[in-house]
Design a protein around this motif. Structure first.
Motif, PDB file in Angstrom:
ATOM      1  N   UNK A   1     -24.845  16.177 -21.778  1.00 55.79           N
ATOM      2  CA  UNK A   1     -24.101  15.972 -23.014  1.00 55.79           C
ATOM      3  C   UNK A   1     -22.683  16.502 -22.970  1.00 55.79           C
ATOM      4  N   UNK A   2     -22.350  17.295 -21.951  1.00 54.77           N
ATOM      5  CA  UNK A   2     -20.973  17.764 -21.807  1.00 54.77           C
ATOM      6  C   UNK A   2     -20.096  16.573 -21.427  1.00 54.77           C
TER       7      UNK A   2
ATOM      8  N   UNK B   1     -14.142  20.203 -18.287  1.00 53.84           N
ATOM      9  CA  UNK B   1     -15.469  19.977 -18.861  1.00 53.84           C
ATOM     10  C   UNK B   1     -15.522  20.633 -20.244  1.00 53.84           C
ATOM     11  N   UNK B   2     -16.119  19.913 -21.173  1.00 59.14           N
ATOM     12  CA  UNK B   2     -16.315  20.450 -22.512  1.00 59.14           C
ATOM     13  C   UNK B   2     -17.790  20.323 -22.850  1.00 59.14           C
ATOM     14  N   UNK B   3     -18.479  21.455 -22.948  1.00 55.53           N
ATOM     15  CA  UNK B   3     -19.879  21.468 -23.350  1.00 55.53           C
ATOM     16  C   UNK B   3     -19.927  21.441 -24.880  1.00 55.53           C
ATOM     17  N   UNK B   4     -20.999  20.885 -25.453  1.00 59.59           N
ATOM     18  CA  UNK B   4     -21.092  20.839 -26.913  1.00 59.59           C
ATOM     19  C   UNK B   4     -20.856  22.221 -27.535  1.00 59.59           C
ATOM     20  N   UNK B   5     -19.995  22.271 -28.538  1.00 64.05           N
ATOM     21  CA  UNK B   5     -19.682  23.494 -29.297  1.00 64.05           C
ATOM     22  C   UNK B   5     -19.064  24.599 -28.435  1.00 64.05           C
TER      23      UNK B   5
ATOM     24  N   UNK C   1     -15.508  25.824 -25.814  1.00 61.09           N
ATOM     25  CA  UNK C   1     -14.098  25.612 -25.502  1.00 61.09           C
ATOM     26  C   UNK C   1     -13.983  24.855 -24.178  1.00 61.09           C
ATOM     27  N   UNK C   2     -13.090  23.868 -24.067  1.00 60.67           N
ATOM     28  CA  UNK C   2     -12.914  23.144 -22.799  1.00 60.67           C
ATOM     29  C   UNK C   2     -12.517  24.089 -21.667  1.00 60.67           C
ATOM     30  N   UNK C   3     -13.006  23.801 -20.473  1.00 58.79           N
ATOM     31  CA  UNK C   3     -12.699  24.607 -19.288  1.00 58.79           C
ATOM     32  C   UNK C   3     -12.173  23.672 -18.203  1.00 58.79           C
ATOM     33  N   UNK C   4     -10.970  23.969 -17.693  1.00 59.49           N
ATOM     34  CA  UNK C   4     -10.457  23.237 -16.536  1.00 59.49           C
ATOM     35  C   UNK C   4     -11.153  23.839 -15.321  1.00 59.49           C
ATOM     36  N   UNK C   5     -12.031  23.059 -14.679  1.00 60.58           N
ATOM     37  CA  UNK C   5     -12.842  23.626 -13.603  1.00 60.58           C
ATOM     38  C   UNK C   5     -12.423  23.175 -12.214  1.00 60.58           C
ATOM     39  N   UNK C   6     -11.531  22.226 -12.108  1.00 65.40           N
ATOM     40  CA  UNK C   6     -11.039  21.796 -10.800  1.00 65.40           C
ATOM     41  C   UNK C   6      -9.573  21.413 -10.973  1.00 65.40           C
ATOM     42  N   UNK C   7      -8.688  22.164 -10.307  1.00 61.57           N
ATOM     43  CA  UNK C   7      -7.245  22.004 -10.476  1.00 61.57           C
ATOM     44  C   UNK C   7      -6.631  21.540  -9.161  1.00 61.57           C
ATOM     45  N   UNK C   8      -5.659  20.660  -9.262  1.00 58.20           N
ATOM     46  CA  UNK C   8      -4.930  20.159  -8.092  1.00 58.20           C
ATOM     47  C   UNK C   8      -5.848  19.517  -7.048  1.00 58.20           C
ATOM     48  N   UNK C   9      -6.778  18.695  -7.496  1.00 60.40           N
ATOM     49  CA  UNK C   9      -7.654  17.970  -6.581  1.00 60.40           C
ATOM     50  C   UNK C   9      -6.794  16.948  -5.846  1.00 60.40           C
ATOM     51  N   UNK C  10      -6.750  17.070  -4.530  1.00 55.38           N
ATOM     52  CA  UNK C  10      -5.918  16.225  -3.689  1.00 55.38           C
ATOM     53  C   UNK C  10      -6.598  14.870  -3.481  1.00 55.38           C
ATOM     54  N   UNK C  11      -5.978  13.783  -3.959  1.00 54.05           N
ATOM     55  CA  UNK C  11      -6.511  12.430  -3.805  1.00 54.05           C
ATOM     56  C   UNK C  11      -5.546  11.601  -2.968  1.00 54.05           C
TER      57      UNK C  11
END
Length: 147
Positions: A16-17, A108-112, A114-124
């Motif tokens: 549900x996130x 990622x934002x889980x129900x109820x 605070x959003x968390x940036x869990x992967x930064x600067x992912x090289x594509x």
């Protein structure tokens, strides 16, 4: 183009996130040239996925069924149409090898919660050579696909 499915932290139940991608910085597209009918590929598409909810439309034809802590599918790379166009026309213009390079952030934002940036600067990246195309995410590359 690679199609990827991801799993959140083992031991947590994140069904549900919502996972959202955005760009960290505009990238570069070395295959683009003036006169191309396609815009340069310099950023992520801005996808949104719900963890643990399968995409029943099966957009990539993979038949992927997601479990409780999975999200996706996410694709990395030029579309088949664009890759073929640059493969043919890039060779004529002497532009091969060529490709794009940019960065992705994932939140990622889980129900109820605070959003968390869990992967930064992912090289594509995606690279087109005389042998085909290859997409990579954080240095993990898919196979070279003949074009």
């Amino acid at each position: 183009m690679q199609t990827l499915v991801f799993t959140t932290n083992p031991g947590s139940v994140d069904t549900g996130a919502t996972v959202v991608e955005d760009e960290n910085a505009t990238g570069t597209d070395g295959c683009y040239f003036n006169g191309s009918p396609f815009a340069p590929v310099t950023r992520v598409s801005g996808g949104t996925w719900t963890v643990g909810v399968p995409d029943t439309s099966d957009p990539d034809g993979s038949g992927t069924v997601l479990t409780a802590n999975q999200w996706g599918p996410d694709t990395v790379g030029y579309s088949d149409t664009l890759a073929t166009y640059y493969f043919i026309n890039g060779a004529k213009l002497g532009k091969l090898p060529c490709g794009f390079h940019f960065y992705q952030n994932l939140t990622i934002t889980c129900p109820n919660q605070t959003p968390i940036v869990f992967d930064i600067n992912v090289n594509l990246t995606d690279t087109i050579t005389s042998g085909g195309g290859q997409s990579c995410r954080e240095g993990a590359c898919g196979p070279v696909i003949p074009l």
